[in-house]
Write an enzyme that holds these catalytic residues in place. Structure first.
Site, mmCIF file in Angstrom:
data_model
loop_
_atom_site.group_PDB
_atom_site.id
_atom_site.type_symbol
_atom_site.label_atom_id
_atom_site.label_comp_id
_atom_site.label_asym_id
_atom_site.label_seq_id
_atom_site.Cartn_x
_atom_site.Cartn_y
_atom_site.Cartn_z
ATOM 1 N N GLY A 113 1.062 -1.430 0.214
ATOM 2 C CA GLY A 113 0.117 -0.365 -0.895
ATOM 3 C C GLY A 113 0.622 1.381 0.446
ATOM 4 O O GLY A 113 1.937 1.056 0.432
ATOM 5 N N CYS A 114 0.214 2.351 -0.415
ATOM 6 C CA CYS A 114 0.838 3.820 -0.314
ATOM 7 C C CYS A 114 1.906 4.021 1.500
ATOM 8 O O CYS A 114 2.852 4.172 1.106
ATOM 9 C CB CYS A 114 0.169 4.555 -1.064
ATOM 10 N N TYR A 115 0.711 4.156 2.231
ATOM 11 C CA TYR A 115 0.907 4.946 3.796
ATOM 12 C C TYR A 115 1.934 4.146 3.887
ATOM 13 O O TYR A 115 3.034 3.660 4.130
ATOM 14 C CB TYR A 115 -0.368 4.810 3.834
ATOM 15 N N THR A 117 4.371 1.910 2.775
ATOM 16 C CA THR A 117 5.467 1.746 1.127
ATOM 17 C C THR A 117 6.155 2.934 2.840
ATOM 18 O O THR A 117 7.465 2.808 3.000
ATOM 19 C CB THR A 117 5.457 2.505 0.437
#
Length: 307
Positions: A113-115, A117
Site C-alpha cells: 500500500g502507499c501509506y 510503503t
C-alpha cells in the site's frame, strides 16, 4: 521475445500509470481488451490465462475473483490491491525490505500500500537492527493526494474545491494496518491517522518517536545512519541527511518513483520524527508494480521508472 502483460483494471488510475511506464518498451507487450470486453468475465479469463504476467488494479474482492480465474501454473501475478498483502503464498512486493531475489523468484506478488510503503521503509530496518523496540505502540500520521482514493474521491475533490483537508479512518482499523504491523514485525498494531489534501498526487508519512521513553532506542543520528546503510546503493530509496525547516507537498508535483526518507531529531536527542516523502501513484502504486515486474522478468529494476 517480449513478455505479454495483462493489466486487469487498466482503466483506473493505477492501471493507466502502469501502462504509461511500459509504453514504448520492447520487453513487454500489453494485452488490451476493448471497452466491451474488459468487463466480460470470459474475455478477462482468457487474457488472465494467456498472459505471462498479470497486474491486478482492482478492488479487493474483484482481485480475489481474478486470482480464482487462473487455471494454469505459469501465469505470474502482481496484485496492486490490499487483498493479498498478508496472505499465505504471496510475496510482499517491497524488494528493498523483503529482498530483490524473493520478489524476482515469486509467482504471486502483492504490491505494498502507499501509506505502508513509507511506514515500513522508515521502521522495518530500525526494528530489525534493534534500534527501535518491536513492542512499542507506534503512531503513524500521513497525508496523501486524492488520486489514491479512486475515481469517486478524485471526482469529489475536483468538484468541490472547498475541501482543504479530509481526515478519515477515524474508526481505526484501516485496511493498511495489518501489513504495516506484519512486515515490520510489531507486537501491536500501529495507530494509523491518514488524511487527504487537495493535491492530485504526493504523500508524506511520519512516525513521531519519544526516544527517551523507548527502551534501547538509538539516537536520531544512529537511526539516520542505520537507514542510510540499509538503503545504500538503492536506486529508488534515498536517505537525506539534511534537516529542513519545512517539508512541502506541492500541487504541481511531477510523477516520481523515488522514496525519500529523513530522520529529524530534537537538539537533545530525546525525540525524533521519521518522515517519508513519495508519490502515492509512484513508489506507492504504479512505480512499485513496474519495479516488481522488472525484477520478476529478470530485467533492470529501474527500467521505465521515473527517478
Amino acid at each position: 521475445m517480449a513478455f505479454s502483460v495483462f493489466i486487469d483494471g487498466a482503466a483506473g488510475t493505477t492501471g493507466l500509470e502502469i501502462a504509461e511506464r511500459l509504453a514504448g518498451r520492447t520487453e513487454f507487450e500489453l494485452v488490451i481488451l476493448d471497452e466491451e470486453r474488459r468487463k466480460d468475465d470470459t474475455a478477462r479469463a482468457e487474457a488472465l490465462n494467456q498472459a505471462d504476467f498479470v497486474i491486478l488494479c482492482l478492488p479487493d474482492d474483484a482481485a480475489k475473483a481474478a486470482v480464482a480465474m487462473i487455471r494454469n501454473d505459469r501465469t505470474r501475478m502482481i496484485d496492486a490491491s490490499s487483498a493479498h498483502r498478508v496472505a499465505p503464498g504471496w510475496t510482499y512486493g517491497f524488494p528493498e525490505v523483503i529482498g530483490r531475489q524473493a520478489v524476482a523468484s515469486a509467482r504471486f506478488v502483492s504490491n505494498p500500500g502507499c501509506y505502508p510503503t513509507g511506514f515500513i521503509a522508515l521502521t522495518a530496518p530500525l526494528v530489525r537492527a534493534g534500534l527501535l523496540p518491536a513492542d512499542w505502540p507506534y503512531v503513524c500520521h500521513a497525508v496523501s493526494g486524492y488520486s489514491g482514493g479512486g475515481k469517486a474521491l478524485i471526482a469529489r475533490f475536483e468538484a468541490d474545491r472547498d475541501i482543504a483537508f479530509r481526515a478519515y479512518g477515524l474508526a481505526l482499523g484501516h485496511k493498511h494496518v495489518p501489513e504495516m504491523q506484519a512486515h515490520v514485525g510489531l507486537a501491536h498494531a500501529p495507530l494509523f491517522a491518514p488524511a487527504v489534501v487537495p493535491a492530485h498526487r504526493g504523500m508524506l508519512v511520519e512516525v513521531p518517536l519519544h526516544l527517551s521513553a523507548m527502551p534501547g532506542a538509538g539516537t536520531p543520528d544512529t537511526l539516520r545512519a542505520a537507514l542510510a546503510e540499509f538503503y545504500a546503493g538503492s536506486p529508488v530509496v534515498k536517505v537525506e541527511a539534511d534537516a529542513p525547516d519545512e517539508l512541502l507537498l506541492r500541487v504541481s508535483m511531477e510523477p516520481t518513483d523515488t522514496l525519500t526518507l529523513r530522520v529529524l531529531g530534537a537538539a537533545d536527542g530525546s525525540q525524533a520524527r521519521l518522515v517519508a516523502l513519495l508519490d502515492n501513484l509512484g513508489k506507492g502504486a504504479s512505480g512499485a508494480a513496474v519495479q516488481n515486474l522488472n525484477l520478476m522478468a529478470g530485467l533492470d529494476e529501474t527500467a521505465g521508472l521515473r527517478l
